[in-house]
Design a protein around this motif. Structure first.
Motif, short mmCIF file in Angstrom:
data_model
loop_
_atom_site.label_atom_id
_atom_site.label_comp_id
_atom_site.label_asym_id
_atom_site.label_seq_id
_atom_site.Cartn_x
_atom_site.Cartn_y
_atom_site.Cartn_z
N GLN A 315 67.88 35.47 -20.11
CA GLN A 315 68.68 36.70 -20.07
C GLN A 315 68.21 37.71 -21.11
OE1 GLN A 315 72.68 35.09 -20.30
NE2 GLN A 315 72.47 34.03 -18.35
N LYS A 316 67.81 37.20 -22.28
CA LYS A 316 67.29 38.08 -23.34
C LYS A 316 66.04 38.81 -22.86
CE LYS A 316 68.52 36.37 -27.72
NZ LYS A 316 68.22 35.25 -28.62
N LEU A 317 65.22 38.05 -22.17
CA LEU A 317 63.95 38.57 -21.68
C LEU A 317 64.16 39.83 -20.83
CD1 LEU A 317 61.07 37.35 -21.88
CD2 LEU A 317 61.47 36.30 -19.67
N PHE A 318 65.26 39.83 -20.07
CA PHE A 318 65.53 40.96 -19.18
C PHE A 318 66.65 41.86 -19.71
CE2 PHE A 318 63.64 37.74 -16.46
CZ PHE A 318 62.70 38.47 -15.75
N SER A 333 66.61 40.53 -8.36
CA SER A 333 66.72 41.36 -7.16
C SER A 333 66.08 42.73 -7.37
CB SER A 333 68.19 41.52 -6.75
OG SER A 333 68.87 42.33 -7.68
N THR A 334 65.49 42.93 -8.55
CA THR A 334 64.81 44.21 -8.79
C THR A 334 63.33 43.94 -9.01
OG1 THR A 334 65.28 43.96 -11.14
CG2 THR A 334 66.80 45.32 -9.87
N GLU A 339 56.00 44.95 -15.88
CA GLU A 339 56.95 44.25 -16.75
C GLU A 339 56.42 42.87 -17.15
OE1 GLU A 339 60.81 43.12 -15.24
OE2 GLU A 339 60.00 42.47 -13.32
N LEU A 340 57.00 42.35 -18.19
CA LEU A 340 56.72 40.99 -18.65
C LEU A 340 55.23 40.75 -18.91
CD1 LEU A 340 59.09 38.95 -16.30
CD2 LEU A 340 59.56 39.75 -18.60
N LYS A 341 54.55 41.82 -19.37
CA LYS A 341 53.11 41.67 -19.59
C LYS A 341 52.81 40.64 -20.68
CE LYS A 341 50.92 45.71 -17.82
NZ LYS A 341 50.34 47.01 -18.09
N ASP A 342 53.74 40.56 -21.64
CA ASP A 342 53.50 39.63 -22.75
C ASP A 342 53.57 38.18 -22.30
OD1 ASP A 342 56.01 40.62 -22.23
OD2 ASP A 342 56.85 39.92 -24.11
N LEU A 343 54.10 37.95 -21.09
CA LEU A 343 54.13 36.57 -20.60
C LEU A 343 52.88 36.23 -19.78
CD1 LEU A 343 57.83 36.13 -19.41
CD2 LEU A 343 56.80 35.37 -21.55
N GLY A 344 52.10 37.28 -19.50
CA GLY A 344 50.92 37.06 -18.66
C GLY A 344 49.80 36.41 -19.43
N GLU A 345 48.66 36.39 -18.81
CA GLU A 345 47.51 35.77 -19.46
C GLU A 345 47.12 36.56 -20.71
OE1 GLU A 345 44.24 34.85 -16.77
OE2 GLU A 345 45.76 34.68 -15.21
#
Lengths: 346, 359
Positions: A315-318, A333-334, A339-345
């Protein structure tokens, strides 16, 4: 803020308020927790006389009230107003279920309370004292989000009841009812939020789910008997048939034989840990931390505490708080391209 | 009656050695058995092919977290296995297995059954919460204390192992069982009357407990009001059904929204008619419905009671109703794989004594 004051304990005050609403025809029925014999159940009551029996403030939650209101309003919206007394986490779950198109708020007058927490339901059978659910002990969202009326309960001495009027709908329903109208502020006991937060941190650092790994998961969920009670009690898990109960989750004996060949041994039924991971992925963004799952677990796995912890991270992540705001869309649902680039490679 | 008496130091070790011999001689390819979890706090059913893992197994643990029948169903629901499996089971687990095979949920092909005399199992929460103090009679499920089908009789296993003090009794139930024994160089030539006497003593004790328990339950559940009180704590979680080895429906009637959910207006009408209704609805109806669906196959294992978060004695009332309805049809669940379940057979002329005499 406008409020009404009733010079009676909480349960009695709510009965008086609800009786008044029902007798004046403002609502057609009341939905509230009721002690029946030595057990508890939610009830839907239309006869004002039966309201003497409701016990909305008793510290038990036999089922999620949000889930029940979803069941009530799932097929069609309420055609006639009803008043429902539910706790803040139940209300949050109800809002999530509305977003998931499983419930409808039309004609629903929501009365909630600043929540002191509830005791494990099993305590009714085993006399296991007055300790609160672990999920309640670590809950820092005990103030209801956008209820029509809010009873000040947590930390109050209980001789006088103050019920805040938060919404226009709340005001409309109370119009013309003979109560003492006063000015009051939303008040919570000093330090409660802080102490709950502290307990939350302590509990989470003891559990350390971030360090769990497969071994840790087996350590915690290994005793699971695969009954899926946690999912069915969960106010967010709304699927008619869980994937893990469906034919799709079953394996042909030939596949299992191959697995057996590879691993040397195979736990049966399969999917013990996978079920919890799957459920976690499906519900954690909407998890309101109510603790129903822990309550019904026959082998006393602290399911709720673990789910609450995992949910907090997600939940914090979003920057998402389930049930905070009906307009706030579920992150799943969106879609955002960026987004969430820091979770990518890396 | 002849079998093989084997002296053992520890019961589980002794049973395991027999299983290992069968495995080492290539008589079986794999074993299904309860197995300790890595942290040792509980047990789970494990399908084992690796000998090293097999040496760690515990065929007769003090608890039954799930029924072995459910494990076997998970393995064979979609078809038969093509390896030779030895399933190690308590008598009630095999009975449930047989019922499930009649209900087309288990394929018995290629599976041999090794059953064990069952001393009863400890209630699971009792065991988990007091891991060192569970070894007492009042920690056992009361359905176990009331169980008279704990041994080899009327049980379609291949090999049965009886349990005595410092010895186990290997008793072949059929030709396959005899082949198993001769395959591991044991010949069933010992006289087993000592064991039979022990069984008779236990049977007597269990029967006395059973009659007392059933009478108590009968007294507690006479009429709808009493039944309502019996299930007073029920929170409609349906977990009794979920852990029941017989309840096999993928989706219970009572969880099918098409069958059980009505419009908001319908609920309100219902509430008006009765002045007030419980929510969720159908609490007693669920138990009655489940009872009428599975009572004839109820093997009285007591898993339902263990699964109940409210500790309602579900297994006790289901065992009683099971026993009484089974008597009506002279049916014993799990006794014989070829005996059809009474609801699957039709006779034009039967049960006249239950017809409405006032009509």
């Amino acid at each position: 803020m406008k409020a009404i004051r009733i010079n009676q304990p909480f349960n009695e005050s709510l009965r008086e308020l609800l009786r008044s609403l029902l007798e004046k025809g403002k609502v057609g029925a009341v939905f509230a927790l009721t002690r029946i014999g030595s057990g508890y159940s939610y009830t839907l009551i239309t006869d004002p006389k039966l309201l003497d029996q409701i016990t909305p403030i008793d510290p038990y939650m036999p089922v999620g009230g949000g889930k029940m209101l979803s069941r009530l309003t799932m097929i069609e919206p309420l055609t006639q107003p009803i008043a429902a007394v539910i706790r803040p986490c139940e209300l949050r779950s109800l809002y999530e279920l509305v977003k998931l198109e499983q419930a409808n708020l039309d004609n629903l007058l929501i009365i909630s309370l600043t929540c002191p927490g509830v005791r494990p339901i099993r305590g009714l059978a085993t006399d296991r004292g007055e300790t609160l659910r672990e999920c309640c002990q670590i809950c820092d969202r005990f103030i209801p989000e956008k209820s029509d009326l809010t009873l000040l309960c947590a930390g109050e001495d209980g001789n006088v009841s103050t019920i805040l009027i938060n919404t226009e709908q709340g005001e409309r329903f109370l119009e013309g009812l003979p109560f003492d109208y006063v000015e009051a502020e939303l008040k919570v006991p000093e330090g409660l939020k802080e102490s709950r937060k502290k307990k939350r941190q302590e509990t989470f650092s003891r559990l350390k789910p971030e360090d769990l790994g497969m071994e840790g998961l087996i350590n915690i969920f290994g005793r699971c008997i695969g009954c899926h009670a946690c999912g069915r009690a969960c106010p967010i898990c709304y699927c008619n048939l869980c994937y893990f109960d469906s034919e799709e989750s079953e394996s042909h004996p030939k596949e299992l034989a191959t697995d057996l060949e590879l691993k040397g041994a195979l736990r049966l039924p399969t999917n013990t840990i996978f079920y919890h991971l799957g459920r976690m992925i499906h519900v954690s963004l909407s998890c309101v931390g109510c603790g129903m799952c822990s309550d019904v677990c026959p082998v006393e796995i602290p399911v709720g505490t673990i789910f609450t912890r995992i949910a907090e991270s997600g939940q914090k992540l979003f920057d998402y708080i389930p049930g905070r705001d009906l307009e706030e869309k579920l992150p799943t649902s969106t879609f955002k391209i960026e987004e969430l680039k820091d979770l990518g490679e890396a | 009656m002849k079998g093989k008496i084997v002296k053992v130091e520890e019961i589980n070790q002794g049973i395991k050695e027999i299983i290992l011999k069968l495995f080492d001689r290539g008589i079986i390819d794999a074993v299904l058995s309860p197995h300790p979890l890595p942290n040792g706090e509980s047990f789970a059913h494990l399908l084992i092919k690796d000998r090293g893992i097999l040496t760690q197994t515990v065929p007769l643990p003090p608890i039954m977290p799930i029924s072995g029948a459910k494990a076997l169903r998970d393995l064979t629901r979609l078809g038969k296995i093509d390896f030779r499996l030895l399933a190690v089971m308590r008598p009630c687990e095999l009975r449930a297995t047989i019922e499930l095979s009649k209900l087309n949920q288990i394929v018995l092909e290629n599976i041999s059954f090794l059953t064990l005399d069952c001393p009863g199992v400890v209630r699971i929460r009792e065991y988990l919460n007091h891991p060192n103090q569970y070894a007492r009679d009042d920690a056992l499920r009361s359905t176990c204390l009331a169980c008279v089908h704990f041994s080899f009789k009327n049980l379609p296993s291949d090999l049965h192992i009886g349990i005595g003090k410092g010895e186990i009794y290997l008793y072949p139930q059929n030709e396959k069982g005899r082949e198993f024994l001769t395959g591991i160089d044991l010949s069933p030539t010992d006289d087993l009357s000592n064991w039979l006497e022990q069984i008779a003593t236990t049977e007597k004790k269990r029967m006395a407990y059973r009659e007392k328990l059933f009478q108590e339950i009968r007294n507690k559940t006479k009429g709808l009001e009493a039944l309502d009180r019996y299930f007073e704590l029920c929170i409609n979680c349906h977990n009794c059904m979920r852990v029941c080895p017989i309840c096999y429906c993928r989706q219970c009637f009572f969880e099918n929204p098409d069958q059980t959910r009505i419009e908001a207006g319908g609920y309100l009408n219902l509430a008006r008619k009765k002045k007030g209704i419980r929510f969720p609805t159908d609490r007693i109806l669920f138990h009655l419905g489940r009872m009428s669906h599975m009572a004839l196959s109820c093997i009285g294992c007591g898993n339902c009671g263990d699964g109940c978060p409210m500790e309602i004695p579900v297994g006790e009332i289901f065992s009683l109703i099971g026993a009484e309805t089974q008597k009506m049809f002279d049916y014993q669940p799990g006794r014989d794989p070829t005996e059809p379940i009474p609801v699957l057979t039709y006779r034009e002329d039967e049960l006249h004594e239950y017809e409405d005499v006032n009509r």
